[in-house]
Write a protein that holds these residues in place. Sequence first.
Motif, mmCIF file in Angstrom:
data_model
loop_
_atom_site.group_PDB
_atom_site.id
_atom_site.type_symbol
_atom_site.label_atom_id
_atom_site.label_comp_id
_atom_site.label_asym_id
_atom_site.label_seq_id
_atom_site.Cartn_x
_atom_site.Cartn_y
_atom_site.Cartn_z
ATOM 1 N N GLY A 32 16.847 -2.058 -1.694
ATOM 2 C CA GLY A 32 16.540 -1.883 -0.277
ATOM 3 C C GLY A 32 15.305 -2.685 0.079
ATOM 4 O O GLY A 32 14.459 -2.961 -0.766
ATOM 5 N N ILE A 33 15.210 -3.041 1.330
ATOM 6 C CA ILE A 33 14.163 -3.943 1.787
ATOM 7 C C ILE A 33 12.769 -3.359 1.582
ATOM 8 O O ILE A 33 11.895 -4.014 1.022
ATOM 9 C CB ILE A 33 14.384 -4.318 3.265
ATOM 10 N N ALA A 34 12.540 -2.126 2.026
ATOM 11 C CA ALA A 34 11.191 -1.541 1.954
ATOM 12 C C ALA A 34 10.718 -1.398 0.516
ATOM 13 O O ALA A 34 9.588 -1.770 0.188
ATOM 14 C CB ALA A 34 11.163 -0.193 2.665
ATOM 15 N N VAL A 35 11.565 -0.880 -0.358
ATOM 16 C CA VAL A 35 11.149 -0.681 -1.750
ATOM 17 C C VAL A 35 10.994 -2.018 -2.477
ATOM 18 O O VAL A 35 10.097 -2.192 -3.298
ATOM 19 C CB VAL A 35 12.096 0.289 -2.497
ATOM 20 N N ARG A 36 11.824 -2.983 -2.137
ATOM 21 C CA ARG A 36 11.697 -4.311 -2.753
ATOM 22 C C ARG A 36 10.377 -4.972 -2.335
ATOM 23 O O ARG A 36 9.682 -5.583 -3.149
ATOM 24 C CB ARG A 36 12.879 -5.190 -2.356
ATOM 25 N N GLN A 37 10.018 -4.850 -1.061
ATOM 26 C CA GLN A 37 8.743 -5.392 -0.591
ATOM 27 C C GLN A 37 7.567 -4.715 -1.286
ATOM 28 O O GLN A 37 6.599 -5.369 -1.665
ATOM 29 C CB GLN A 37 8.612 -5.241 0.927
ATOM 30 N N LEU A 38 7.663 -3.412 -1.459
ATOM 31 C CA LEU A 38 6.613 -2.680 -2.163
ATOM 32 C C LEU A 38 6.493 -3.171 -3.600
ATOM 33 O O LEU A 38 5.398 -3.438 -4.093
ATOM 34 C CB LEU A 38 6.915 -1.178 -2.147
ATOM 35 N N MET A 39 7.615 -3.324 -4.286
ATOM 36 C CA MET A 39 7.604 -3.734 -5.683
ATOM 37 C C MET A 39 7.131 -5.175 -5.853
ATOM 38 O O MET A 39 6.450 -5.501 -6.820
ATOM 39 C CB MET A 39 8.996 -3.539 -6.299
ATOM 40 N N GLU A 40 7.458 -6.034 -4.912
ATOM 41 C CA GLU A 40 7.092 -7.445 -5.031
ATOM 42 C C GLU A 40 5.704 -7.755 -4.493
ATOM 43 O O GLU A 40 5.011 -8.627 -5.006
ATOM 44 C CB GLU A 40 8.130 -8.318 -4.320
ATOM 45 N N ASN A 41 5.289 -7.059 -3.434
ATOM 46 C CA ASN A 41 4.051 -7.420 -2.749
ATOM 47 C C ASN A 41 2.939 -6.381 -2.828
ATOM 48 O O ASN A 41 1.810 -6.671 -2.457
ATOM 49 C CB ASN A 41 4.334 -7.707 -1.262
ATOM 50 N N GLY A 42 3.271 -5.177 -3.275
ATOM 51 C CA GLY A 42 2.264 -4.121 -3.303
ATOM 52 C C GLY A 42 1.185 -4.377 -4.338
ATOM 53 O O GLY A 42 1.498 -4.748 -5.464
ATOM 54 N N GLN A 43 -0.064 -4.199 -3.947
ATOM 55 C CA GLN A 43 -1.199 -4.319 -4.859
ATOM 56 C C GLN A 43 -2.120 -3.130 -4.606
ATOM 57 O O GLN A 43 -2.527 -2.893 -3.464
ATOM 58 C CB GLN A 43 -1.946 -5.622 -4.644
ATOM 59 N N PHE A 44 -2.417 -2.412 -5.677
ATOM 60 C CA PHE A 44 -3.188 -1.178 -5.553
ATOM 61 C C PHE A 44 -4.239 -1.101 -6.651
ATOM 62 O O PHE A 44 -4.099 -1.733 -7.696
ATOM 63 C CB PHE A 44 -2.246 0.037 -5.660
ATOM 64 N N ASP A 45 -5.252 -0.309 -6.402
ATOM 65 C CA ASP A 45 -6.220 -0.026 -7.464
ATOM 66 C C ASP A 45 -5.570 0.868 -8.518
ATOM 67 O O ASP A 45 -5.692 0.604 -9.711
ATOM 68 C CB ASP A 45 -7.473 0.640 -6.893
ATOM 69 N N ILE A 46 -4.900 1.935 -8.055
ATOM 70 C CA ILE A 46 -4.190 2.802 -8.992
ATOM 71 C C ILE A 46 -2.833 3.211 -8.427
ATOM 72 O O ILE A 46 -2.623 3.242 -7.212
ATOM 73 C CB ILE A 46 -4.988 4.069 -9.366
ATOM 74 N N VAL A 47 -1.940 3.523 -9.347
ATOM 75 C CA VAL A 47 -0.654 4.140 -9.036
ATOM 76 C C VAL A 47 -0.684 5.512 -9.677
ATOM 77 O O VAL A 47 -1.075 5.644 -10.844
ATOM 78 C CB VAL A 47 0.527 3.326 -9.604
#
Length: 167
Positions: free
Chosen positions: A95-110
């Motif tokens: 899905g678009i939203a989860v794919r964008q999160l997986m490809e573009n998301g950058q976080f200090d922690i998960v």
Amino acid sequence: MDYFRQKKLKKACASYRSTSEFVRWEDVRSILLIYDSDFAEQNQNMRITIDRIEHEGKKVTECMFVDKKRAITSSIEERVIVDRKEIDFLGRPQGIAVRQLMENGQFDIVIDTSQCFTMKYIVMAVKAKMKCGRQNDDKICDLQIEGDMEQEQLVAEVVRYLTMINK
């Protein structure tokens, strides 16, 4: 989860290599919180937990698994919804939203409190300095919390341990 999906996930976890660094809680600015939604998608206890964290000045992005064919709630910038229609036949999120999160998301922690195996793909895919979650054998989380506890309590334990870390 059937045998084939479990085998595929185990293979993905085995090939995963962490590039983490330990992060003190005071240095955390952005958090990806992965959790299992309640059936009504209200998540009141998790909302309280998120509000408490945001009150400390930290940005929280939610990624929640809704165990039904189609979620009532829709994905927005700070909240990504994964329901059964967003999982492919191998058990991987799509899905678009989860794919964008997986490809573009950058976080200090998960912080992964989910019990859904599909969400492990998201934990492995997103970029984060440190990944935290329940203790298990897959070794994808850098900080693993032992014990059987509610999702909100797991988040509180992660925060407690990160607060104790001194660099």
